[in-house]
Structure formats: structure tokens, C-alpha cells
Design a protein around this motif. Structure first.
Motif, PDB file in Angstrom:
ATOM      1  N   GLU A  67     160.774  61.713  64.613  1.00 42.53           N
ATOM      2  CA  GLU A  67     160.365  60.628  63.721  1.00 42.53           C
ATOM      3  C   GLU A  67     160.625  59.239  64.312  1.00 42.53           C
ATOM      4  N   HIS A 198     161.014  51.927  58.092  1.00 44.18           N
ATOM      5  CA  HIS A 198     161.201  53.375  58.007  1.00 44.18           C
ATOM      6  C   HIS A 198     162.610  53.706  57.504  1.00 44.18           C
ATOM      7  N   HIS A 202     164.390  55.277  53.794  1.00 48.95           N
ATOM      8  CA  HIS A 202     165.352  56.378  53.671  1.00 48.95           C
ATOM      9  C   HIS A 202     166.469  56.055  52.689  1.00 48.95           C
ATOM     10  N   HIS A 208     162.013  63.326  54.844  1.00 51.79           N
ATOM     11  CA  HIS A 208     160.627  62.962  55.116  1.00 51.79           C
ATOM     12  C   HIS A 208     159.704  63.718  54.170  1.00 51.79           C
ATOM     13  N   PHE A 212     158.553  60.082  50.442  1.00 48.11           N
ATOM     14  CA  PHE A 212     158.980  59.148  51.494  1.00 48.11           C
ATOM     15  C   PHE A 212     157.767  58.468  52.121  1.00 48.11           C
TER      16      PHE A 212
HETATM   17 ZN   LIG Z   1     163.071  59.107  59.201  1.00 45.27          ZN
END
Ligand SMILES: [Zn+2]
Length: 236
Positions: A67, A198, A202, A208, A212
């Protein structure tokens, strides 16, 4: 080839299934997070799905790894003439004689001034410190600019920390602390923004999950383009 899905807890894993002459089943997770399963021709669909269920946590771990995956950055030698990346651009390192040991950026060059240019071992710590200082300033600016938008989407963000991590551009701890790799300073600002957004997402959605990605898309509709650029910004 066919598209398939399995459920793992609240997560969904999509995968492409390829039948081949091989005798055992193989699962590949690619850096674009896609999952490809190669199965023997005579393997029953139920057996494939069962195997996928067993490997689901491993697959998710692999996807998470990719990711914000940090490729290996080629080592620098810190010698005059060498090129260094900063905010997505190439700069030449030049060493000059000066009144004090200092680094200054000008006209596409990173100029290192040394009181005694013979002391070449000073170059690396000076340049490394300079990059570190720049990353603190630049990450702060970007963090502050995106955090206001995140707040409007209900994300409560505190602060970030710069920490060297072996294989990640950024990370979000279980305690909700955002970590940014100082090497991220080599990437264009649009990519630094992506990593920060990103990780901010979280804070609200730890995994994920589809939720998300919905949140990420809301905050940054073109995040995929930015991630692609990030993945391609580390070159010799
Ligand atoms: Zn991530």
C-alpha cells in the motif's frame, strides 16, 4: 481467467483465477494490490476458495505492505557531481570552499560549502541533515494544509512524526500516530500529500476496507494517479 471474491471477516478480497498445468495452487499479490491465483486445471472451485480463506490474512498483510510500499532507494555516495532527488526533481551535488560548513540550494544544485573542502567525510552528514530539516518543513506545510480537509470529514488528527522505516513511506500506529519516512522528501509534493492523506484516513478506518477507500476517494479523488507516481519516483 475469471474474477472471484472471498470474504474474510468484514474484508473482501477480489482475485483473478487462472487455470494452468501446474500441480499446486499459487497466490500472487501484486504491487497494485491485485491478487492472481493460479490453480491446477482439475482443482475444484470449492478447494480454491478454501485455500484462499486459509491464506486470507497473509494476502491482506501483503496488500498492506504494498500500500505505501517504499522501494529500495539506490545508495548515494555524497560526492560532487552526483544527482540527488528532492521533491521529485533531480539536483546536482556540488562541493565548494566556503566560510562555514553549510548546505544551500540554488539553480538546480545542492551546494555544499566546506571550510576545508578536503574534509569530504563532512559532506554526507551535512546533506543528510539538510534533507532532514527540509522534510520537517515541507511535511509540516503539507500536513497542515490537508488536515483541515480531513477534519471536515470527521478525522481527528493530532500530529505526525518523522521516522525512518525500512520499507514504508508512511504508517499509522495503533495509537493513532502518523509516521512519515524522511526519504519521502525525494517524492513530488503531490505524492507526499497522498501518503499523508492515506495515513490520515487510517485514523478513521484502520484497515484497507471498502469504507477506507471511499473515504480516501472523498478526500483525494485522484489518489491512484498519485500512488502510481510515487511508485515510479525512485529510480537510479
Ligand atoms: Zn494503508
Amino acid at each position: 481467467m475469471s474474477s472471484n471474491t472471498i470474504k474474510y471477516g468484514r474484508k473482501t478480497i477480489d482475485f483473478r483465477l487462472i487455470r494452468s498445468n501446474r500441480k499446486t495452487l499459487a497466490i500472487d499479490v501484486h504491487p497494485d494490490l491485485s491478487v492472481v491465483v493460479t490453480a491446477p486445471k482439475d482443482a475444484a472451485d470449492s478447494a480454491v476458495r478454501e485455500k484462499m480463506q486459509k491464506r486470507a490474512s497473509w494476502i491482506i498483510k501483503q496488500q498492506r505492505f504494498f500500500e505505501n510500499y517504499l522501494p529500495t532507494i539506490p545508495p548515494r555516495r555524497y560526492v560532487s557531481g552526483e544527482s540527488h532527488r528532492y521533491l521529485g526533481r533531480q539536483y546536482r551535488l556540488r562541493v565548494h570552499k566556503g566560510n562555514e560548513d553549510v548546505v544551500k540550494m540554488a539553480r538546480g544544485q545542492i551546494n555544499v560549502y566546506l571550510k576545508n573542502p578536503k574534509y569530504k567525510s563532512r559532506i554526507k552528514p551535512l546533506v543528510t541533515d539538510w534533507f532532514r530539516q527540509r522534510s520537517e518543513i515541507v511535511f509540516r506545510e503539507i500536513f497542515d494544509s490537508v488536515v483541515a480537509k480531513a477534519n471536515r470529514h470527521g478525522i481527528e488528527a493530532n500530529d505526525f512524526e518523522i521516522r525512518r522505516m525500512k520499507n514504508r513511506w508512511g504508517s499509522c500506529t495503533n495509537e493513532g500516530r502518523i509516521l512519515l519516512n524522511p526519504d519521502l522528501i525525494i517524492a513530488p509534493k503531490m505524492c507526499i500529500e497522498y501518503v499523508i492523506v492515506h495515513e490520515l484516513c487510517h485514523l478513521q478506518e484502520y484497515n484497507h476496507s471498502p469504507r477506507f477507500y471511499r473515504l480516501l476517494k472523498k478526500l483525494m479523488p485522484d489518489w491512484e494517479k498519485r500512488r502510481e507516481r510515487l511508485n515510479s519516483c525512485v529510480v537510479e
